[in-house]
Each structure stands twice: as structure tokens, then as C-alpha cells.
Design a protein around this motif. Structure first.
Motif, PDB file in Angstrom:
ATOM      1  N   UNK A  27       0.797  -1.225   0.000  1.00 46.94           N
ATOM      2  CA  UNK A  27       0.000   0.000   0.000  1.00 46.94           C
ATOM      3  C   UNK A  27       0.833   1.279   0.000  1.00 46.94           C
ATOM      4  N   UNK A  28       2.069   1.199   0.378  1.00 44.13           N
ATOM      5  CA  UNK A  28       2.907   2.394   0.522  1.00 44.13           C
ATOM      6  C   UNK A  28       3.170   3.078  -0.814  1.00 44.13           C
ATOM      7  N   UNK A  29       3.629   2.338  -1.808  1.00 44.65           N
ATOM      8  CA  UNK A  29       3.963   2.951  -3.094  1.00 44.65           C
ATOM      9  C   UNK A  29       2.742   3.573  -3.774  1.00 44.65           C
ATOM     10  N   UNK A  30       1.599   2.860  -3.857  1.00 38.79           N
ATOM     11  CA  UNK A  30       0.416   3.512  -4.443  1.00 38.79           C
ATOM     12  C   UNK A  30       0.016   4.778  -3.695  1.00 38.79           C
ATOM     13  N   UNK A  31       0.196   4.769  -2.370  1.00 39.85           N
ATOM     14  CA  UNK A  31      -0.144   5.940  -1.558  1.00 39.85           C
ATOM     15  C   UNK A  31       0.726   7.138  -1.931  1.00 39.85           C
ATOM     16  N   UNK A  32       2.036   6.934  -2.022  1.00 41.99           N
ATOM     17  CA  UNK A  32       2.943   8.030  -2.355  1.00 41.99           C
ATOM     18  C   UNK A  32       2.709   8.526  -3.777  1.00 41.99           C
ATOM     19  N   UNK A  33       2.459   7.612  -4.695  1.00 40.83           N
ATOM     20  CA  UNK A  33       2.172   8.019  -6.072  1.00 40.83           C
ATOM     21  C   UNK A  33       0.887   8.835  -6.139  1.00 40.83           C
ATOM     22  N   UNK A  34      -0.110   8.406  -5.386  1.00 42.14           N
ATOM     23  CA  UNK A  34      -1.401   9.093  -5.366  1.00 42.14           C
ATOM     24  C   UNK A  34      -1.264  10.510  -4.823  1.00 42.14           C
ATOM     25  N   UNK A  35      -0.434  10.687  -3.799  1.00 44.29           N
ATOM     26  CA  UNK A  35      -0.320  11.989  -3.148  1.00 44.29           C
ATOM     27  C   UNK A  35       0.546  12.988  -3.899  1.00 44.29           C
ATOM     28  N   UNK A  36       1.395  12.524  -4.792  1.00 46.52           N
ATOM     29  CA  UNK A  36       2.252  13.475  -5.501  1.00 46.52           C
ATOM     30  C   UNK A  36       1.789  13.764  -6.926  1.00 46.52           C
ATOM     31  N   UNK A  37       1.173  12.800  -7.583  1.00 45.17           N
ATOM     32  CA  UNK A  37       0.815  12.978  -8.992  1.00 45.17           C
ATOM     33  C   UNK A  37      -0.162  14.125  -9.230  1.00 45.17           C
ATOM     34  N   UNK A  38      -1.277  14.234  -8.472  1.00 46.12           N
ATOM     35  CA  UNK A  38      -2.226  15.321  -8.745  1.00 46.12           C
ATOM     36  C   UNK A  38      -1.651  16.713  -8.523  1.00 46.12           C
ATOM     37  N   UNK A  39      -0.647  16.845  -7.650  1.00 39.58           N
ATOM     38  CA  UNK A  39      -0.076  18.155  -7.384  1.00 39.58           C
ATOM     39  C   UNK A  39       0.930  18.572  -8.452  1.00 39.58           C
ATOM     40  N   UNK A  40       1.531  17.603  -9.109  1.00 38.86           N
ATOM     41  CA  UNK A  40       2.538  17.910 -10.119  1.00 38.86           C
ATOM     42  C   UNK A  40       1.939  18.014 -11.518  1.00 38.86           C
ATOM     43  N   UNK A  41       0.678  17.675 -11.641  1.00 37.78           N
ATOM     44  CA  UNK A  41       0.000  17.739 -12.935  1.00 37.78           C
ATOM     45  C   UNK A  41      -1.369  18.376 -12.743  1.00 37.78           C
ATOM     46  N   UNK A  42      -2.083  18.524 -13.837  1.00 35.24           N
ATOM     47  CA  UNK A  42      -3.476  18.957 -13.748  1.00 35.24           C
ATOM     48  C   UNK A  42      -4.383  17.739 -13.717  1.00 35.24           C
ATOM     49  N   UNK A  43      -3.841  16.659 -13.179  1.00 34.24           N
ATOM     50  CA  UNK A  43      -4.554  15.387 -13.160  1.00 34.24           C
ATOM     51  C   UNK A  43      -5.735  15.437 -12.202  1.00 34.24           C
ATOM     52  N   UNK A  44      -6.829  14.841 -12.620  1.00 35.51           N
ATOM     53  CA  UNK A  44      -7.978  14.721 -11.732  1.00 35.51           C
ATOM     54  C   UNK A  44      -7.627  13.784 -10.580  1.00 35.51           C
ATOM     55  N   UNK A  45      -8.056  14.131  -9.388  1.00 36.09           N
ATOM     56  CA  UNK A  45      -7.768  13.294  -8.223  1.00 36.09           C
ATOM     57  C   UNK A  45      -8.699  12.090  -8.257  1.00 36.09           C
ATOM     58  N   UNK A  46      -8.225  11.026  -8.824  1.00 38.77           N
ATOM     59  CA  UNK A  46      -9.040   9.829  -8.939  1.00 38.77           C
ATOM     60  C   UNK A  46      -8.910   8.991  -7.671  1.00 38.77           C
ATOM     61  N   UNK A  47      -9.595   7.881  -7.666  1.00 37.22           N
ATOM     62  CA  UNK A  47      -9.607   7.014  -6.496  1.00 37.22           C
ATOM     63  C   UNK A  47      -8.290   6.254  -6.374  1.00 37.22           C
ATOM     64  N   UNK A  48      -7.802   6.138  -5.159  1.00 38.20           N
ATOM     65  CA  UNK A  48      -6.608   5.342  -4.891  1.00 38.20           C
ATOM     66  C   UNK A  48      -6.996   3.871  -4.891  1.00 38.20           C
ATOM     67  N   UNK A  49      -6.391   3.083  -5.772  1.00 35.66           N
ATOM     68  CA  UNK A  49      -6.782   1.674  -5.899  1.00 35.66           C
ATOM     69  C   UNK A  49      -6.517   0.870  -4.636  1.00 35.66           C
ATOM     70  N   UNK A  50      -5.367   1.116  -4.015  1.00 30.42           N
ATOM     71  CA  UNK A  50      -4.969   0.373  -2.819  1.00 30.42           C
ATOM     72  C   UNK A  50      -4.903   1.349  -1.646  1.00 30.42           C
ATOM     73  N   UNK A  51      -5.943   1.364  -0.819  1.00 36.01           N
ATOM     74  CA  UNK A  51      -6.041   2.336   0.274  1.00 36.01           C
ATOM     75  C   UNK A  51      -5.881   1.641   1.621  1.00 36.01           C
ATOM     76  N   UNK A  52      -4.951   2.140   2.406  1.00 33.83           N
ATOM     77  CA  UNK A  52      -4.656   1.601   3.737  1.00 33.83           C
ATOM     78  C   UNK A  52      -5.070   2.655   4.759  1.00 33.83           C
ATOM     79  N   UNK A  53      -6.107   2.388   5.521  1.00 33.25           N
ATOM     80  CA  UNK A  53      -6.670   3.370   6.452  1.00 33.25           C
ATOM     81  C   UNK A  53      -6.149   3.091   7.854  1.00 33.25           C
ATOM     82  N   UNK A  54      -5.578   4.136   8.472  1.00 29.66           N
ATOM     83  CA  UNK A  54      -5.048   3.975   9.827  1.00 29.66           C
ATOM     84  C   UNK A  54      -5.234   5.266  10.622  1.00 29.66           C
ATOM     85  N   UNK A  55      -4.469   5.426  11.692  1.00 32.73           N
ATOM     86  CA  UNK A  55      -4.665   6.531  12.637  1.00 32.73           C
ATOM     87  C   UNK A  55      -4.470   7.913  12.029  1.00 32.73           C
ATOM     88  N   UNK A  56      -3.766   8.026  10.924  1.00 30.18           N
ATOM     89  CA  UNK A  56      -3.515   9.334  10.327  1.00 30.18           C
ATOM     90  C   UNK A  56      -4.758   9.920   9.654  1.00 30.18           C
TER      91      UNK A  56
END
Length: 314
Positions: free
Chosen positions: A117-146
Motif C-alpha cells: 500500500x505504501x507505493x500507491x499511496x505516495x504516487x497518489x499523493x504526488x501525482x495530482x499536485x505535479x499535474x493537472x490530473x484529476x484526483x481519482x480514487x486510490x486503488x490500494x487504500x490503507x486506512x489507519x490513525x492518520x
């Protein structure tokens, strides 16, 4: 719903790990990387899917009432040229994969997060900010205390019902700290970026900073937050907050802090462990999960109060 029951150390969590491993590779078309053989069957969009790895990797499909499996890759290649007597057709938008894998893990072991889950999370959090990419759904989501404050703000702003059963006090103030300098730089380079627009919506000309250089602290009521932000669905709001707030990279962290304070002066940090787990469970079940989502809960009974075990609203 499938529930695995077993003694401690019987390998229940390993099943979640294997499922995560398989689907993480399915999303990236890298099943060959897996070091083990498997045969996985699941139902999605009213059709049974079978993914297996033995000597070869095979994708098969059938109707639940049928006995014969059909080669999925061959069906995709045939497209509209399927014979008329064929039992079903696949539209161009048909996807044999779950729309999202959501893992709510109660253990301290980080292997599940680190491996799948770590790599998809980091990719998800940086890609929309560096592009005009639509914030789509994260395929692999790990939900925790954060996710506590992001989860609560998403549900309050979306008017999700039943929060008063978890949090007895009224929500008083939402404090949002924004890195104005970083936001300004992002807007200059990507003026149409939806995350930049979302964070900018909190700031007004009359807003005052808190005296800390480049950081603006806003104390808002829930109604003020609702008036400022624009989102189509509660899932979209959740994704926007995640990208703006939860990046581990300070160079991408537009919202540096988010805190919800209630009438009795407590914040989410003061909640009991039971309340925190119920917040995340409610987020997963009522906000994030869709018809074709796969939810993986480790020790789900740990997330539900004993008096709520028989209730769908826990």
C-alpha cells in the motif's frame, strides 16, 4: 460477506496479505512477480472472475449460474464480434478488477503497508499536485490513525448521518493551517490544478495569519467550511483532503495541520480507542466503499462496540 475465524497465530492476517499481494499486481499487470501459485475466484458486476497462476497466468469469466469458464483476454480481443449465442457481452467500460481495495488493519505490523500500500499511496499523493490530473480514487487504500481528522471532516461536511452516536459533543471549530508560500508556487505553475483550487477556497482576503511565516491558520465553523469548498461527492472531498494534507513530503503538504475541536474542548486526539476505530470503520463502510470495492478488515470485532455488533449502524 466473507468472514475468516480462527485462533490467534493461525494465519488470518496472512490471508489479507496474500489478497493484497494479488490485487496490487493485478492493478499493475505484474502477476508474474508473485513468488507463489494461486487460484482466486470472485464476483464483480454480476459475473464470476477467476484469476490463477500456475505454469501460466489465466483470467477467466462466467455467469454465476454457468459451469463453463471463458477466457477473459480472448473475450476482450473479440469485442463486439462475439457470436450471437454467447451468454453475455462485455462493454468497453467493463472492468474485471475491484474498484478499490480498502484495508483497515488494527495490528502493529507494518509489512502489509510497506509491501502493498505504501507505493500507491505516495504516487497518489504526488501525482495530482505535479499535474493537472484529476484526483481519482486510490486503488490500494490503507486506512489507519492518520485519517481521523480527514475522516471526520469528510463525514461532517458531507452530512453523513449517525456521527452523533460516536461523538456526543457538537463540533465547534475546525482549524486548518495552510502553507501559503507553497500554495502560491503551485498555483503559479499549475493554476488549473483542482487540489490547488480546493485549498485556495479556504483563504479569503480578510483571513489573518497566525504570525508564523508562510503559514496561515484559519479557525472555521462547519457551516463556513461548507460554504467555502466545492465538491461533487464525499469520496471526492476525502481524496482532495488526503492529497492536500496527508503527504509525507513537506514539499507537497499544502495543509500542514487539521484539527477538529468540540464543545467540551476535546479533539480527536482525546477520543477513546473505540471511538477512533468506529470513525474509521464508518468512513470505510459509508463513505469510501462502493458496489465493487473490496474491504479487508483485520479483527473487525475490535472496531465495533459489543452493544453494536448486531446493528448495521454500529
Amino acid at each position: 460477506m466473507t468472514v475468516l475465524i480462527g485462533n490467534n497465530a493461525s494465519g488470518k492476517s496472512n490471508v489479507l496479505e496474500v489478497i493484497s499481494a494479488i490485487f496490487s499486481r493485478i492493478y499493475n499487470d505484474k502477476l508474474k512477480e508473485l513468488p507463489f501459485k494461486f487460484d482466486l475466484v470472485y464476483t464483480i458486476n454480476s459475473l464470476d472472475i477467476r484469476v490463477s497462476k500456475n505454469q501460466e497466468i489465466e483470467y477467466k469469466i462466467k455467469k454465476p449460474e454457468d459451469k463453463s469458464w471463458h477466457n477473459l483476454e480472448k473475450l476482450y480481443s473479440l469485442g463486439s464480434r462475439l457470436p450471437a449465442e454467447f451468454p453475455f457481452t462485455l462493454g468497453e467500460s467493463y472492468d474485471y478488477r475491484p474498484s478499490q481495495i480498502i484495508a483497515l488493519y488494527s495490528g502493529e505490523e507494518l509489512r502489509l503497508w510497506e509491501e502493498y500500500y505504501k507505493k500507491p499511496y505516495f504516487d497518489f499523493n504526488k501525482t495530482p499536485l505535479k499535474n493537472d490530473t484529476y484526483v481519482s480514487k486510490l486503488n490500494m487504500l490503507y486506512v489507519n490513525k492518520y485519517y481521523w481528522d480527514v475522516a471526520l471532516l469528510t463525514m461532517y461536511a458531507s452530512d453523513v448521518k449517525g456521527l452523533e452516536k460516536i461523538v456526543k459533543s457538537e463540533l465547534k471549530t475546525i482549524t486548518i493551517q495552510i502553507n501559503k508560500k507553497l500554495l502560491s508556487n503551485f498555483i503559479k505553475s499549475k493554476p488549473n490544478n483542482e487540489v490547488n483550487k480546493f485549498v485556495s477556497s479556504f483563504i479569503t482576503p480578510e483571513s489573518e495569519g497566525d504570525g508564523v511565516e508562510n503559514i496561515q491558520s484559519l479557525n472555521l465553523s462547519l457551516d463556513e467550511v461548507k460554504d467555502k469548498i466545492d465538491f461533487k461527492t464525499h469520496t471526492e472531498l476525502f481524496n482532495l483532503l488526503c492529497v492536500a494534507k496527508l503527504s509525507k513530503d513537506k514539499k507537497l503538504k499544502l495543509i500542514t495541520d487539521l484539527e477538529l475541536e468540540f464543545e467540551n474542548g476535546i479533539t480527536t486526539k482525546d477520543f477513546s480507542e473505540g471511538q477512533k476505530k468506529q470513525i474509521l470503520l464508518k468512513l470505510c463502510l459509508e463513505v469510501l466503499s462502493g458496489e465493487n470495492s473490496l474491504l479487508l478488515f483485520d479483527e473487525p470485532d475490535a472496531h465495533i462496540h459489543i452493544q453494536k455488533n448486531s446493528s448495521p449502524t454500529y
